[in-house]
Design an enzyme around this catalytic site. Structure first.
Site, PDB file in Angstrom:
ATOM      1  N   GLY A  10      45.396  66.665-156.065  1.00  0.00           N
ATOM      2  CA  GLY A  10      45.499  65.154-156.069  1.00  0.00           C
ATOM      3  C   GLY A  10      46.746  64.798-155.506  1.00  0.00           C
ATOM      4  CB  CYS A  11      49.531  65.347-154.630  1.00  0.00           C
ATOM      5  SG  CYS A  11      48.585  66.837-154.977  1.00  0.00           S
TER       6      CYS A  11
END
Lengths: 375, 505
Positions: A10-11
């Site tokens: 994700g991030c």
């Protein structure tokens, strides 16, 4: 974990660059990425910094991660025959250090350490013996060696391999990783950062972002749905995808397109996030010919799927999104500073007063370049 | 001595006399002479081929055709068909002739491959709301592009790209010669190819002059008989294809009987009316890869290097090495035809026993060209047994640039796969030259049905791309990571370059 798991992510991403080459310490980038704490889950964080080793800027700086002392010894044996090691030293760290921001105190409450179980972190400043580069260029030689180490030496991993730059990454929240690596004590003209939310397996230290090869570094929020063909396209060129994560193909694609095929960075970005045919068909003749040729020849290098990516390199920083902007990215300028981030708030956190803030269009690269003659 | 045939009927034609109102439409429609009329319709079961023409056109739905099940004592080794074939050979002393592709129970690997889809971490894309690109270019691509920057900072491209043929949908029609099929079939294919932005393929029988206006959508074939090949023909095309082999009959030539060679076919093929058109098994000027290279470049010279040249081979054991040689010999496109590929006529023993499945051949060729670093130098077209858009998507994921639809296109025009193409009696007006039968296929209707088929496949392919979270066909092409195998042994999986289902990335 390496070699047997795949980690989509994700991030959050953030990048800061001074186009005039002013170097600043790592506190600002840590503060920026810390604001996006909730976009990560503590399974990976990292930074790339450019301009940090000005006194050794002519040497390749290898940031290494070793699982154990045996791996370190085997790798050093490997280095000895292939490089002149000018200096090697432990990468300074602050074990147990935690970021003192709005999330401060949480580790005391929970009675845990922010960063646990780091590998052996060592850096080598190396030159290439002249005899080694009779038939290949210096940089080609370094790429070969990086691929060799990552794929043949068990427990050894090259975190970065460029000149005057380095990657600092590991398992943990990015702000804690920044404190762990004492980034406040380094000065760089470009900083990029990444907070990670891997979705199905614990991260391993080598698998954290940024991914680096030579002076390329990639931080990436998203997932490359075209990974399968990107990987197959790269393999015949000698790249080995050993890290089991989609992001590494981005670093290798830039290396192939810009370093080996000599494409300008703007066009390399057009390869990775090509315009749609409906738009190409409406372009003026010259641009249409270029865009058509790019899609015909480099179709297998097209990156598909959701992503926002910040590419760092010695001369600048490039941010871009996938073709339909399925991941966020905001950019801003203030004087000589260029900012890129997953969220505007992470820019405002460190530079409240901005000249310009904008969200780049899907597939359109934002390019930061060092001024002529700087560094 | 003419023997009386002892063969039992293969099918039983049942007439529901309560429903039948004696309109004789079945009698008129049956081109195999099976239906007679005395005071009512009387079928001669032995002549029925189950082409379903009478069934389809009976206004009262009074006809049913069933297999003649109880003709023989059950025996799994000596199937009714095996026994009948022996009887046929005992009666005639000849090679058994058949039409269409291999119908046997060999594994269909498409049905053991499954496609991935996105969930959560990478969003799927709605093809009705977002662009979804299928545009494909066939032809040789350079390995890299070179650019030059002018003094005023303008970037331009230096690399000259060889001729490319654009497809709006990554499927082309299969090669079927005028002669084997009727002119109305060629008309339908050409019109549909134009409408759908793809290509038809002349097969080895030349291109009727009436179809010259469709040159931008035609692959003209050069086969071992060289029928209808002349300079104008080569230049009236989008692409030229050298046919070395055909999936249904690898290593075998062709034979169009003289009775089919009427005035128009004679002109198109450049042979006398009524003479047999025999295509030799090999090209008698190609006995080696160097010879093939000469023909490729002879064609390029004849077309002024403006057309990609394709080489079509059948999928045989050593197909990967052969394909690599062909690319190095100068071919811009390589068509691989699997053993399920159709034919107008082939010896049964060849059709049913020679060649390898296209899935394995395609995987081997794509992998070989990549390992040699020459994959960009040629496009790969996958032919032989593509039944639907799912097969098409899987073929592209294995590495094909485009696929071929031959049999599926014929079915769209009416074919019921009765496998009697070689008799010239096709009741659907497809594989026949009998004027009263040819008339049955209206090219307007035929082309519309073909375009509908391609439109449907495009929509379905876009749905697959969307579910994969990609919006362009080049992100599926060769992306074997998005395929998984079920019920396949590990060697087959390795050859296909596909992981077993249940394994993540």
């Amino acid at each position: 974990m390496r070699g047997n798991c795949y980690i989509p992510s994700g991030c959050s991403v953030s990048g800061i660059m001074s186009e005039s080459g002013r170097r600043q310490d790592g506190n600002a980038i840590i503060k920026s990425i810390a604001l996006m704490h909730d976009r990560a889950n503590g399974l990976g964080g990292g930074f790339a910094a450019y301009g940090i080793y000005p006194r050794r800027s002519d040497l390749y700086a290898f940031h290494m991660m070793f699982d154990d002392i045996v791996a370190k010894e085997r790798c050093e044996e490997h280095f000895k025959d292939r490089f002149d090691i000018v200096l090697d030293e432990e990468i300074p760290t602050r074990p147990g250090g935690a970021y003192e921001g709005m999330t401060a105190g949480r580790y005391d409450e929970e009675g845990v350490q922010p960063i646990t179980d780091p590998p052996i972190l060592w850096r080598y400043f190396m030159d290439i013996p002249e005899a080694k580069t009779k038939f290949v260029s210096d940089r080609e030689y370094v790429v070969e060696k990086v691929m060799e180490i990552n794929s043949t030496i068990d427990g050894a991993f090259v975190a970065s391999s460029g000149k005057n730059m380095g990657a600092f990454k590991g398992v943990g929240y990015p702000e804690d990783i920044g404190v762990f690596y004492k980034l406040g004590e380094y000065k760089a003209y470009t900083w990029t950062a990444h907070g990670r939310f891997p979705t199905n397996t614990p991260g391993w230290w080598g698998g954290a972002h940024p991914f680096c090869l030579l002076d390329w570094s990639i931080v990436h929020n998203g997932e490359i749905s075209s990974y399968g063909i990107n990987k197959r396209y790269l393999e015949p060129f000698g790249y080995r995808m050993e890290l089991r994560t989609d992001t590494e193909v981005v670093a290798y694609l830039f290396d192939l397109l810009v370093r080996r095929h000599n494409l300008p960075i703007e066009l390399a970005a057009k390869v990775l996030a090509s315009p749609f045919w409906v738009d190409i068909d409406r372009m003026p003749d010259r641009e249409r010919r270029i865009a058509t040729a790019i899609r015909q020849v480099y179709g297998s290098a097209l990156l598909n799927g959701p992503f926002s990516i910040i590419l760092g390199h010695s001369r600048g920083m490039v941010g871009f999104n996938d073709r339909i902007k399925l991941r966020p990215m905001t950019c801003a300028r203030k004087d000589d500073m260029l900012y890129m981030s997953s969220e505007e708030s992470a820019i405002r956190e460190i530079a409240p007063d901005l000249d310009e803030v904008w969200s780049p269009r899907a597939g359109t690269p934002v390019i930061g370049e060092l001024d002529e003659g700087v560094v | 001595m003419v023997m009386t045939s002892e063969l039992p009927p293969e099918f039983i034609v049942k007439i529901d006399y309560d429903r039948c109102r004696r309109c004789k439409r079945c009698v008129m429609n049956c081109s195999f002479g099976c239906m007679h009329f005395t005071d009512r319709v009387v079928p001669e079961h032995k002549l029925c081929v189950a082409c379903q023409r009478c069934v389809t056109y009976c206004p009262e739905h009074a006809i049913t055709i069933t297999k003649n099940e109880m003709a023989y004592k059950e025996n799994l080794n000596w199937s009714p068909e095996t026994r009948q074939n022996l009887l046929k050979q005992a009666e005639t002393g000849g090679i058994l002739l058949v039409g269409m592709g291999n119908p046997r129970d060999y594994p269909i690997l498409w049905d053991h491959l499954l496609i991935d889809a996105c969930q959560v971490t990478n969003p799927s894309i709605d093809p009705l709301r977002e662009p979804m690109e299928l545009r494909t270019f066939l032809g040789r691509k350079p390995d890299r592009l070179e650019f030059v920057e002018s003094e005023d900072g303008e970037i331009d491209i230096v690399t000259e790209i060889e001729p490319q043929v654009r497809l709006d949908v990554p499927v082309v029609f299969g090669a079927m010669s005028y002669g084997a099929v009727s002119l109305n079939v060629h008309r339908s294919l050409a019109m549909a190819a134009k409408r759908s932005g793809t290509l038809m393929n002349t097969g080895e029988g030349g291109l009727h002059r009436e179809l010259y206006p469709y040159s931008g959508n035609v692959i003209v074939q050069v086969a071992s008989g060289r029928f209808g090949v002349h300079s104008e023909y080569l230049n009236t095309s989008a692409m030229v294809e050298i046919k070395i082999g055909q999936g249904a009959k690898p290593g075998i030539g062709g034979h169009l009987p003289g009775e089919k060679v009427d005035e128009e076919i004679s002109k198109t093929r450049m042979i006398p009316v009524g003479s047999d058109a025999i295509s030799p098994a090999p090209h008698h000027d190609i006995y080696s890869i160097e010879d093939l290279s000469q023909l490729i470049y002879a064609i390029k010279e004849a077309t002024d290097y403006k057309k990609p040249v394709s080489v079509k081979i059948s999928a045989v054991h050593n197909v990967a090495a052969i394909a690599s040689g062909i690319v190095r010999a100068g071919a811009d496109v390589i068509t691989i035809d699997g053993f399920r590929g159709g034919t107008g006529a082939a010896p049964m023993v060849i059709r049913d026993n020679v060649g390898i499945p296209i899935e394995l051949a395609l995987a081997a060729v794509d992998e070989r060209l990549r390992n040699e670093g020459i994959r960009n130098n040629a496009s790969i077209i996958c032919a032989g047994g593509i039944r639907n858009s799912g097969d098409m998507a899987k073929a592209i994921a294995l590495g094909a640039d485009a696929v071929v639809t031959g049999t599926a296109a014929l079915v769209a025009m009416g074919c019921r796969i009765c496998q009697k193409c070689y008799t010239g009696n096709c009741a659907w007006g497809i594989a026949t030259q009998r004027p009263e039968l040819v008339r049955r296929l209206d090219p307007q209707v035929g082309s519309e049905r073909l375009s509908n088929l391609l439109a449907a496949w495009s929509l379905e392919l876009k749905e697959i791309l969307g579910s994969l979270g990609v919006n362009s066909i080049e992100s599926l092409r060769g992306s074997r990571e998005r395929l998984r195998g079920v019920g396949l042994d590990s060697m087959t999986l390795e050859l296909l370059g596909v992981k077993p289902a249940g394994v993540g990335q």
